[in-house]
Scaffold this motif. Sequence first.
Motif: not given
Lengths: 279, 279
Positions: A103, A106-107, A109-112, A214-215
């Motif tokens: 998690p 993945r988070a 990757v999403k933010e970057s 959180e993730e």
Amino acid sequence: MTDQYIMRGAVGILDSGVGGLTVVKEVFRQLPKEKVIYFGDTLRCPYGPRTPEEVNAFTKEIVRYLSLYPLKALVIACNTATAVALEDVRREVSIPVLGVIEPGARAAVKESHQGRIGVIGTQGTIRSSAYEKALKQIDPDLYVVSHPCPALVPLVESGESDDGSARQIVKQALAPLKEHRLESLILGCTHYPLISSLIGKEMGSEVALISSAEETARELSTVLHQKGIQYDGISKQGEHLFFTSGRPEIFQFIAERWLEQPVTVKQVALPELKEIPAG
Amino acid sequence: MTDQYIMRGAVGILDSGVGGLTVVKEVFRQLPKEKVIYFGDTLRCPYGPRTPEEVNAFTKEIVRYLSLYPLKALVIACNTATAVALEDVRREVSIPVLGVIEPGARAAVKESHQGRIGVIGTQGTIRSSAYEKALKQIDPDLYVVSHPCPALVPLVESGESDDGSARQIVKQALAPLKEHRLESLILGCTHYPLISSLIGKEMGSEVALISSAEETARELSTVLHQKGIQYDGISKQGEHLFFTSGRPEIFQFIAERWLEQPVTVKQVALPELKEIPAG
């Protein structure tokens, strides 16, 4: 054991000690209708310095104990246990099993959007390269910088993170990361969210801080909804259970302070783990 | 159809037109190894003003067409179709089906520690209360403010979002939201991420903007990994397919500009949807 657990199924969460309570807190917040059964292996904490064989055996022992309760999902809320035992546990049980590493990866990757990601953790976590492997599996072209921060856990545990010298310790710990133009930084240790404001000040607002707790709670929500096994009733009254292999009064003190609510804690003697539940 | 699709399975993504390409772009970024088969129902776009029966029938027709290919997951990348048809489609197919509403709702909950969430969308989306329902299902105590912003899609479509008057339009559209001390704002329309910098300036840095496209791709990643059906090979060479019910040259122009790569587009005549695939 109450009827509620039998009817609904609970979310099992395990950790080497109290660190996984950061995940519990987020599950309470993001999935307030769900029931949690937690096991903290405080007696054998920390897992970091142990051999993979030991961590694997301990984790499976706890999974078997928690499986005496009707669970609908299981979270391994410990970086070390996730890195070592996640795949094995997934093969052993028929319910969804989540770790804390994927998690966070993945988070990040999403933010970057330019793919520039940093990871901090204990020496054990960084040495395992678990985050780096998870990130590179998603996209081999990501730019990943991993850096152990052994000074940060003692800082949190000392309770002196408001102290003037705390900022200096954080500054030194993070210095090697500052030149990499990172877009996100994975807090790869369950202690770090407790000093995230200090870390955020040091890294700057352009670096997104990723809390694995959180993730992981967010992905648990995704998985429960996707499988249609989230609890849809009205009740928000929690009736959670906490087990510890260590001293229950210490665990209870930490858990109640951190979760800001009364909790029921039961001690489980380790040789009896394979026997009947204490509840 | 190539051997690759048969061996690996593709991710099917459908939308009423080109808006779902924001999801495709995020799937390319966050899941760069996966193959995508997209269907944009440009000829019958927009779905917003149509009856639920029509939207349901159109969506199922497209799902049946896409199902002629070996799919491993399906994304309904359209707010209207998600609100109307998601549950029906989930019952019809055996693969995981994701909509765009739940991922945005979950991300907003994660970002909002005090539970103060705003939603903007087209009049149709806001009238359906789909986000509000998804949020309240997670936690009935959330404070949710929904607000239609009909002026924003024409602003994006006009291509004049860099214009001096654009900021004024955004300011007026968002004015009713500013007094609510929001922690996050769900961009509940696939067009809005294209003007997210304008929206961000207006709302201020303390409000987290939630892009449903980013969040849906992230949840697709979660679901594929949880089921162990992500593609783990080395290849990053995409061989994606795009179908449109409208004019392929217009679709291709928009898709290539937005995705920044050449795409293969095939037109599908609607009466033939139930027949053999065009590919």
